[in-house]
Design a protein around this motif. Structure first.
Motif, short mmCIF file in Angstrom:
data_model
loop_
_atom_site.label_atom_id
_atom_site.label_comp_id
_atom_site.label_asym_id
_atom_site.label_seq_id
_atom_site.Cartn_x
_atom_site.Cartn_y
_atom_site.Cartn_z
N UNK A 9 14.45 -30.69 -58.52
CA UNK A 9 15.39 -31.68 -58.79
C UNK A 9 16.86 -30.83 -58.79
N UNK A 10 16.78 -29.53 -59.64
CA UNK A 10 18.20 -28.94 -60.01
C UNK A 10 18.53 -28.27 -58.47
N UNK A 15 25.91 -28.39 -55.95
CA UNK A 15 27.08 -28.32 -54.99
C UNK A 15 26.99 -27.34 -53.81
N UNK A 16 27.85 -27.48 -53.01
CA UNK A 16 28.04 -26.74 -51.52
C UNK A 16 28.32 -25.18 -52.33
N UNK A 17 29.22 -25.21 -53.10
CA UNK A 17 29.55 -23.74 -53.65
C UNK A 17 28.39 -23.24 -54.45
N UNK A 18 27.53 -24.03 -55.26
CA UNK A 18 26.34 -23.38 -56.13
C UNK A 18 25.25 -22.88 -55.25
N UNK A 19 25.25 -23.68 -53.99
CA UNK A 19 24.20 -23.41 -53.24
C UNK A 19 24.52 -22.10 -52.48
N UNK A 20 25.74 -21.76 -52.14
CA UNK A 20 26.28 -20.64 -51.58
C UNK A 20 26.06 -19.38 -52.63
N UNK A 21 26.20 -19.71 -53.73
CA UNK A 21 26.09 -18.78 -54.94
C UNK A 21 24.71 -18.33 -54.87
N UNK A 22 23.86 -19.35 -54.83
CA UNK A 22 22.34 -19.10 -55.12
C UNK A 22 21.91 -18.21 -53.74
N UNK A 28 21.50 -10.96 -52.49
CA UNK A 28 21.94 -9.50 -52.78
C UNK A 28 20.84 -8.93 -54.01
N UNK A 29 20.28 -9.52 -54.93
CA UNK A 29 19.39 -9.27 -56.15
C UNK A 29 17.86 -9.19 -55.69
N UNK A 37 19.63 -22.60 -41.07
CA UNK A 37 19.29 -24.15 -41.54
C UNK A 37 18.93 -24.18 -43.00
N UNK A 38 18.54 -23.09 -43.52
CA UNK A 38 18.03 -23.11 -44.99
C UNK A 38 19.13 -23.71 -45.84
N UNK A 39 20.27 -23.36 -45.72
CA UNK A 39 21.38 -24.01 -46.73
C UNK A 39 21.49 -25.37 -46.55
N UNK A 40 21.44 -25.99 -45.33
CA UNK A 40 21.48 -27.25 -45.30
C UNK A 40 20.22 -28.16 -45.59
N UNK A 41 19.15 -27.59 -45.77
CA UNK A 41 17.93 -28.05 -46.47
C UNK A 41 18.22 -28.17 -48.05
#
Length: 61
Positions: A9-10, A15-22, A28-29, A37-41
């Motif tokens: 659920x989280x 948001x798009x910016x949070x998904x990009x940061x994730x 990186x880590x 297409x993973x970001x879209x999912x």
């Protein structure tokens, strides 16, 4: 053990910016890169609505 339903659920609520940061954190880590297409999912329909809200409302005739 993690509550996977809560985690899902989280992720869906990002948001798009949070998904990009994730995505950047996972890459990186942890060396994990999403498939094409993973970001879209991850972003899902809520992100599409958010993206529409972020676009300036311009009409050209």
């Amino acid at each position: 053990m993690a509550d996977l339903k809560k985690l899902a659920e989280e992720i869906v609520g990002l948001t798009l910016l949070e998904a990009q940061e994730l995505k950047n954190i996972l890459k990186d880590e942890y060396g994990i890169e999403p498939a094409a297409g993973g970001a879209v999912m991850v972003a899902g329909p809520a992100a599409a609505a958010e993206a529409a809200e972020e676009k300036p409302n311009s009409t050209s005739f």
